[in-house]
Scaffold this active site. Structure first.
Site, PDB file in Angstrom:
ATOM      1  N   ARG A  53       0.839  -1.210   0.000  1.00 36.71           N
ATOM      2  CA  ARG A  53       0.000   0.000   0.000  1.00 36.71           C
ATOM      3  C   ARG A  53       0.872   1.258   0.000  1.00 36.71           C
ATOM      4  O   ARG A  53       0.574   2.244  -0.663  1.00 36.71           O
ATOM      5  CB  ARG A  53      -0.946  -0.003   1.226  1.00 36.71           C
ATOM      6  CG  ARG A  53      -1.600   1.338   1.494  1.00 36.71           C
ATOM      7  CD  ARG A  53      -2.792   1.253   2.428  1.00 36.71           C
ATOM      8  NE  ARG A  53      -2.605   0.383   3.576  1.00 36.71           N
ATOM      9  CZ  ARG A  53      -1.854   0.668   4.641  1.00 36.71           C
ATOM     10  NH1 ARG A  53      -1.214   1.814   4.733  1.00 36.71           N
ATOM     11  NH2 ARG A  53      -1.747  -0.199   5.632  1.00 36.71           N
ATOM     12  N   TYR A 105     -17.334  18.517 -13.876  1.00 37.31           N
ATOM     13  CA  TYR A 105     -17.729  17.101 -13.971  1.00 37.31           C
ATOM     14  C   TYR A 105     -18.645  16.779 -12.775  1.00 37.31           C
ATOM     15  O   TYR A 105     -18.360  17.184 -11.646  1.00 37.31           O
ATOM     16  CB  TYR A 105     -16.466  16.229 -13.978  1.00 37.31           C
ATOM     17  CG  TYR A 105     -16.749  14.781 -13.701  1.00 37.31           C
ATOM     18  CD1 TYR A 105     -17.565  14.039 -14.557  1.00 37.31           C
ATOM     19  CD2 TYR A 105     -16.230  14.153 -12.575  1.00 37.31           C
ATOM     20  CE1 TYR A 105     -17.852  12.708 -14.283  1.00 37.31           C
ATOM     21  CE2 TYR A 105     -16.503  12.823 -12.307  1.00 37.31           C
ATOM     22  CZ  TYR A 105     -17.324  12.111 -13.166  1.00 37.31           C
ATOM     23  OH  TYR A 105     -17.602  10.805 -12.893  1.00 37.31           O
ATOM     24  N   ASP A 177      -8.007  19.784 -13.528  1.00 39.44           N
ATOM     25  CA  ASP A 177      -8.378  18.441 -13.986  1.00 39.44           C
ATOM     26  C   ASP A 177      -8.047  18.388 -15.477  1.00 39.44           C
ATOM     27  O   ASP A 177      -8.700  19.025 -16.294  1.00 39.44           O
ATOM     28  CB  ASP A 177      -9.869  18.209 -13.723  1.00 39.44           C
ATOM     29  CG  ASP A 177     -10.315  16.797 -14.092  1.00 39.44           C
ATOM     30  OD1 ASP A 177      -9.662  16.184 -14.966  1.00 39.44           O
ATOM     31  OD2 ASP A 177     -11.309  16.314 -13.528  1.00 39.44           O
ATOM     32  N   LYS A 202      -9.474   7.311 -18.417  1.00 42.78           N
ATOM     33  CA  LYS A 202      -9.851   7.840 -19.727  1.00 42.78           C
ATOM     34  C   LYS A 202      -8.687   7.719 -20.715  1.00 42.78           C
ATOM     35  O   LYS A 202      -8.238   6.620 -20.978  1.00 42.78           O
ATOM     36  CB  LYS A 202     -10.361   9.276 -19.551  1.00 42.78           C
ATOM     37  CG  LYS A 202     -11.393   9.425 -18.412  1.00 42.78           C
ATOM     38  CD  LYS A 202     -12.623   8.613 -18.680  1.00 42.78           C
ATOM     39  CE  LYS A 202     -13.697   8.572 -17.602  1.00 42.78           C
ATOM     40  NZ  LYS A 202     -13.479   9.034 -16.271  1.00 42.78           N
TER      41      LYS A 202
HETATM   42  C1  LIG Z   1     -13.173  15.180 -16.068  1.00 42.73           C
HETATM   43  C2  LIG Z   1     -13.266  14.033 -15.114  1.00 42.73           C
HETATM   44  N1  LIG Z   1     -12.641  14.109 -13.933  1.00 42.73           N
HETATM   45  C3  LIG Z   1     -12.697  13.104 -13.034  1.00 42.73           C
HETATM   46  C4  LIG Z   1     -13.420  11.959 -13.291  1.00 42.73           C
HETATM   47  C5  LIG Z   1     -13.501  10.863 -12.264  1.00 42.73           C
HETATM   48  O1  LIG Z   1     -12.679   9.799 -12.623  1.00 42.73           O
HETATM   49  P1  LIG Z   1     -12.947   8.257 -12.242  1.00 42.73           P
HETATM   50  O2  LIG Z   1     -14.215   7.850 -12.925  1.00 42.73           O
HETATM   51  O3  LIG Z   1     -11.731   7.563 -12.751  1.00 42.73           O
HETATM   52  O4  LIG Z   1     -13.068   8.192 -10.764  1.00 42.73           O
HETATM   53  C6  LIG Z   1     -14.071  11.838 -14.518  1.00 42.73           C
HETATM   54  C7  LIG Z   1     -14.858  10.635 -14.820  1.00 42.73           C
HETATM   55  O5  LIG Z   1     -15.612  10.589 -15.770  1.00 42.73           O
HETATM   56  C8  LIG Z   1     -13.989  12.897 -15.450  1.00 42.73           C
HETATM   57  O6  LIG Z   1     -14.609  12.836 -16.642  1.00 42.73           O
END
Ligand SMILES: Cc1ncc(COP(=O)(O)O)c(C=O)c1O
Length: 414
Positions: A53, A105, A177, A202
């Site tokens: 971990r 998001y 982000d 993604k």
């Molecule tokens: C722009 C963005 N940030 C964060 C996230 C969250 O990521 P995760 O689904 O890997 O937890 C997403 C998920 O769709 C996203 O599109």
């Protein structure tokens, strides 16, 4: 970072940073190191790893590689994008204030408005394309300005350097982000951000087969906090997850170029189609963020949203009608996906200031033959163009979903 990669270009670092051939066997692919514990020659004497971990060799390779791509000295991998976001925001204490984009998001909104707010942290959602609006939202207790650019699903482009100037002037730090752009298209730290977060689920992973998150920073104090949270909370990715992201990242540059090339062709078709009221894509000169995107991004990416002329009923009909574009959440992988944000990815923001237009459709343009993609979407739009708002329940959405189910076997044979 591996000594052989310092000063090298993006593609070279994507393939080699943190990934020297295995010193024992010479294997050119970073091994998936499954051990949960590591031998110590005497108490406290080890070769960099103690417990899985706390640290793991496959994870360390991934963290070195991604940090290098973001131009960061420190990188931390997490079990999901949300776990990465949570780790960054755990620095806040009751009474602190955070600014988020007014089209963040949905998961980010949920984390801030439902989880952090319950712990006494306040927040304001702001149109970050306006520095005046940002200035007005800043409070003495604002600790973080959270940027997403381009945003999910509105594709809003935020000027990172301009926001950083305002935020830093008021003593707040800036988190970006960078999920939609990836470090191939945009390097937020070089533009003045303090922290970069990713859903590596993604484009970084790129193949719809791993959930992960990542945080990069050059701030030593923040890095110490992130390392502490990563170990103390334990939302770490498995070694296999780390291997999958590392493998995906090797082809990130070529994938992003092709995603963008295919997106351009799709956008050209959408812009001409009568069933489309509006196309949201930063590559369009008419997009309000086009000039900023040209300045701060190397390309415009593979995500496209559009508003169906027939509103929600038509949007639901389009997402039910496509064959190559799979109706599914997520984005950024080799296969093209289509979704209805108001009822799917952004449902958590319904009835909030961040609610999404129900006529909006979001597509993640994949790497299939571009003419096939354009043809598939055009045909779905032709059908949606005939959908009337009042018959949507009976024939549009439900009828199309039934048709979608019936032809599932044909779809698989394409
Ligand atoms: C722009 C963005 N940030 C964060 C996230 C969250 O990521 P995760 O689904 O890997 O937890 C997403 C998920 O769709 C996203 O599109």
């Amino acid at each position: 970072m591996s000594g052989a990669t310092g000063g090298n270009g993006f593609e070279t670092r994507a393939i080699h940073a943190g990934q020297d051939p295995d010193p024992v066997t010479g294997a050119v692919v970073t091994p998936i190191s499954l051990a949960t514990t590591f031998a110590q020659s005497e108490v406290g004497e080890h070769r960099g790893f103690e417990y899985g971990r706390t640290g793991n060799p496959t994870r360390a390779a991934l963290e070195t590689c991604l940090a290098s791509l973001e131009g960061a000295r420190h990188g931390f991998a997490f079990a999901s994008g949300m776990a990465a976001e949570d780790a960054v925001l755990r620095r806040l204490v009751p009474g602190d204030h955070v600014v988020i984009p007014d089209d963040a998001y949905g998961g980010t909104y949920r984390l801030v408005a439902k989880v952090l707010a319950a712990g006494g942290i306040t927040w304001t959602a702001v149109d970050l394309t306006s520095t005046d609006a940002l200035r007005a939202a800043m409070r003495p207790e604002t600790r973080v300005v959270w940027i997403e650019t381009p945003t999910n699903p509105m594709l809003t482009v935020v000027d990172i350097a301009a926001v950083a100037e305002v935020a830093h002037g008021r003593g707040a730090s800036v988190v970006v982000d960078n999920t939609f752009a990836t470090p191939y298209l945009q390097r937020p730290l070089a533009l003045g951000a303090d922290v970069v977060v990713h859903s590596s689920t993604k484009y970084l992973g790129g193949h719809s087969d791993v959930v992960g998150g990542f945080v990069a920073t050059n701030d030593a104090a923040l890095a110490e906090h992130l390392g502490f949270v990563q170990n103390a909370v334990g939302a770490v990715p498995s070694p296999f997850d780390c291997y999958l992201v590392l493998r995906g990242v090797k082809t990130l540059a070529v994938r992003m170029d092709r995603h963008a090339e295919n997106a351009r062709a799709i956008v050209a078709m959408l812009a001409e189609h009568p069933a489309v009221a509006k196309v949201l894509y930063p590559g369009l000169p008419a997009h309000p963020g086009h000039d900023v995107a040209r300045r701060q991004m190397r390309g415009f990416g593979g995500m496209v949203s559009f508003v169906a002329a027939g509103g929600e009923a038509a949007a639901l009909a389009v997402v039910a009608e496509t064959r190559l574009f799979t109706l599914a959440e997520s984005l950024g992988a080799v296969e093209s996906l289509i979704e209805h944000p108001a009822k799917m990815t952004h449902l958590s923001a319904a009835d909030s200031p961040l609610a999404v237009d129900p006529g909006l459709v979001r597509i993640s343009v994949g790497l299939e033959t571009v003419d096939d993609l354009v043809g598939d979407l055009r045909r779905a739009l032709d059908v949606a163009g005939t959908t009337r708002a009042d018959d949507a329940e009976a024939t549009g959405w439900r009828g199309a979903l039934a048709r979608r189910r019936r032809r599932a076997s044909d779809t698989r044979s394409t």
